[in-house]
Design an enzyme around this catalytic site. Structure first.
Site, PDB file in Angstrom:
ATOM      1  N   ASN A 149       0.798  -1.236   0.000  1.00  0.00           N
ATOM      2  CA  ASN A 149       0.000   0.000   0.000  1.00  0.00           C
ATOM      3  C   ASN A 149       0.827   1.281   0.000  1.00  0.00           C
ATOM      4  O   ASN A 149       0.349   2.312  -0.475  1.00  0.00           O
ATOM      5  CB  ASN A 149      -1.032  -0.009   1.142  1.00  0.00           C
ATOM      6  N   GLU A 247       4.299  -3.928  12.289  1.00  0.00           N
ATOM      7  CA  GLU A 247       3.169  -3.000  12.177  1.00  0.00           C
ATOM      8  C   GLU A 247       2.098  -3.721  11.378  1.00  0.00           C
ATOM      9  O   GLU A 247       2.321  -4.108  10.238  1.00  0.00           O
ATOM     10  CB  GLU A 247       3.591  -1.692  11.507  1.00  0.00           C
ATOM     11  N   CYS A 281      -3.263   1.329   6.776  1.00  0.00           N
ATOM     12  CA  CYS A 281      -3.524   0.696   8.077  1.00  0.00           C
ATOM     13  C   CYS A 281      -4.047   1.718   9.079  1.00  0.00           C
ATOM     14  O   CYS A 281      -4.646   1.361  10.078  1.00  0.00           O
ATOM     15  CB  CYS A 281      -2.301  -0.032   8.602  1.00  0.00           C
ATOM     16  N   GLU A 456       8.371   3.119  14.803  1.00  0.00           N
ATOM     17  CA  GLU A 456       9.042   3.441  13.546  1.00  0.00           C
ATOM     18  C   GLU A 456       9.167   4.956  13.420  1.00  0.00           C
ATOM     19  O   GLU A 456       8.530   5.709  14.141  1.00  0.00           O
ATOM     20  CB  GLU A 456       8.250   2.875  12.358  1.00  0.00           C
TER      21      GLU A 456
END
Ligand code: ADP
Length: 476
Positions: A149, A247, A281, A456
């Site tokens: 994505n 993640e 997400c 992150e």
């Protein structure tokens, strides 16, 4: 126009491009062919990374950073072509793709400059004539498994901190989007990255990704993707106490209070739920409204939805791209069908009149425990539900297996503060879309959204790719 990409192993581009990826907006067009690598290729890539690591770590960090900065310049020169390729393989709009490529460039710049900033602390000691220093040592070989994505931004935000802190990398991009990651690798290679420092292996997750996770020479694995795959990787990595960062999914909720402006709330929530075709997400997928604003908000959200018209992302003025694949379309369509069976009303959207062009969808009249309110769809589907008051809204938002992002639209400072403190998610947005974070801020979730170990982005990313050493320096 078909593009062929290869693996990058020890500085050489190798492998037969045979895996076909079609443009989701134009299924007749093969966008890219990439290798279907086997276990031997993974082995070669990890060997190359291991061999290159010592010399790479020994290079002064500003010199490592200079290569990242040069790669950013090359990507900047190429960004129009790179963004168009990204649209052809992933489907998002050219506007969104240009933003993503710019993000990758900025990440390279950020971590390139970070080469001057890496370092440890000097601490006082109880002993005389003694200094205590801390150093951050690279883990060694890092494996990066990335999703489709954000096919260039996510490889960049994992690779750049890994590289600047002295690790070498094996990157396994998503099968659907091998081309964008290849552009990143090409920019780094052309900027003078020594052979073996970044290796790219294309292929199936269950083959290449799995082999990377099981290779004992891989000291750290950073993964973004589905919760099911991520949790499986966690078991494999934890068994040998390797470092792991995951993640995963989200079911990001938004609370709209009576005191909010319905049109502004709808604008924020549509941006979070429909941009990127809802395939983020962090996308907003469930909304809870207090009674005084519910109906006006739904009306405003339906109006906002009408501004997202799915079409080929390369065409001028396209406001929303197609969904990424037939499989994803089936998930989106069946989520709406199941919701209908469970009594939902479809206020707008709910189908793909042609091809993979699934319209922005607003569902109402749902029970809080209906499937579409609880399970991630990964499409432009927003479920709107009523709650009696703020407290019930907060309870509903927290009643989820996921905890990535959440938001609240309100002018009430007390509610905004309380929500920020008591919402059990990694990222809270007040009056802003759940999607979209600056590149320097910590990013990650809790519960099934994340391994909940290291965040992150920004300095936190460097923490993941390094281990701490404490040194006592005493005079003789
Ligand atoms: P998505 O639904 O976004 O495709 P996945 O978790 O299936 O999410 O994929 C994310 C990344 O993980 C991709 O690069 C994919 O190839 C990889 N992957 C899929 N299955 C596995 C696996 N069993 N082991 C390791 N990596 C995998």
């Amino acid at each position: 126009m078909t593009t062929h990409v290869q693996n990058l192993i020890a500085g050489a581009w190798v492998g037969d491009p045979e895996n076909e990826r079609r443009n989701p907006a134009r299924p007749e067009e093969v966008a890219v062919l990439s290798p279907r690598s086997d276990l031997h290729v993974v082995d070669d890539a990890v060997s190359a990374a291991q061999e290159a690591q010592g010399a790479w770590a020994a290079m002064p960090s500003p010199a490592r950073g200079a290569i990242l900065l040069d790669a950013a310049d090359l990507l900047r020169q190429r960004h129009q072509d790179v963004a168009r390729d990204l649209v052809r393989e992933e489907g998002k709009t050219l506007f969104e793709a240009l933003g993503e490529v710019r993000r990758a460039i900025d990440i390279l710049r950020y971590f390139g400059a970070y080469g001057w900033r890496l370092g440890g602390d000097v601490l006082p000691s109880s002993l005389p004539e003694t200094s205590v220093l801390t150093r951050h040592e690279p883990i060694g070989v890092a494996a990066l498994i990335t999703p489709w994505n954000f096919p260039i931004a996510i490889p960049a935000w994992k690779a750049a901190p890994a590289l600047i802190s002295g690790n070498t990398v094996v990157l396994k991009p998503a099968e659907l989007t091998p081309l964008s990651a290849t552009h990143l690798a090409r920019a780094l290679a052309d900027a003078g990255l020594p052979p073996g420092v970044l290796n790219v292996v294309h292929g199936k997750g269950s083959v290449v990704g799995d082999a990377l996770a099981r290779d004992r020479r891989v000291g750290a694995l950073s993964f973004t993707g589905s919760t099911a795959v991520g949790l499986g990787l966690h078991t494999v990595l934890s068994e040998r106490r390797a470092r792991v960062q995951l993640e995963m999914g989200g079911k990001n909720g938004y609370l709209v209070l009576d005191d909010a402006d319905p049109a502004r709330a709808a604008n924020v929530i549509a941006a979070g739920g429909f941009s990127l075709t809802g395939q983020a997400c962090t996308a907003t997928s469930r909304v809870y409204c207090t009674p005084g604003i519910h109906d006006e908000f739904v009306e405003a959200l339906v109006k906002e939805a009408s501004r997202f018209v799915p079409n080929d992302g390369l065409l001028d003025g396209t406001s929303m791209g197609p969904v990424v694949s037939e499989d994803q379309l089936a998930v989106d369509v069946s989520a709406v069908e199941r919701a209908r069976e469970q009594g939902a009303s479809v206020a707008t959207g709910g189908d793909a009149p042609n091809g993979l062009f699934f319209g922005p969808t607003v569902l109402t009249d749902l029970a809080h425990d209906s499937e579409v309110a609880r399970h991630e769809v990964f499409g432009p589907v927003i479920a709107v539900m009523g709650v009696a008051d703020y407290e019930e809204g907060l309870t509903q938002i927290n009643d989820s297996q996921y905890g990535l992002t959440a938001g609240i639209c309100t002018t009430n400072l007390r509610a905004a503060h309380d929500f920020s403190a008591n919402c059990h998610v990694g990222v809270v947005k007040v009056n802003r879309p759940t999607t979209g974070l600056d590149l320097n801020v910590p990013f990650g979730g809790v519960k099934d959204s994340s391994s909940n170990t290291f965040r992150e982005q920004g300095p936190n990313a460097v923490d993941f790719y390094t281990w701490g050493k404490t040194i006592y320096l005493g005079q003789e």
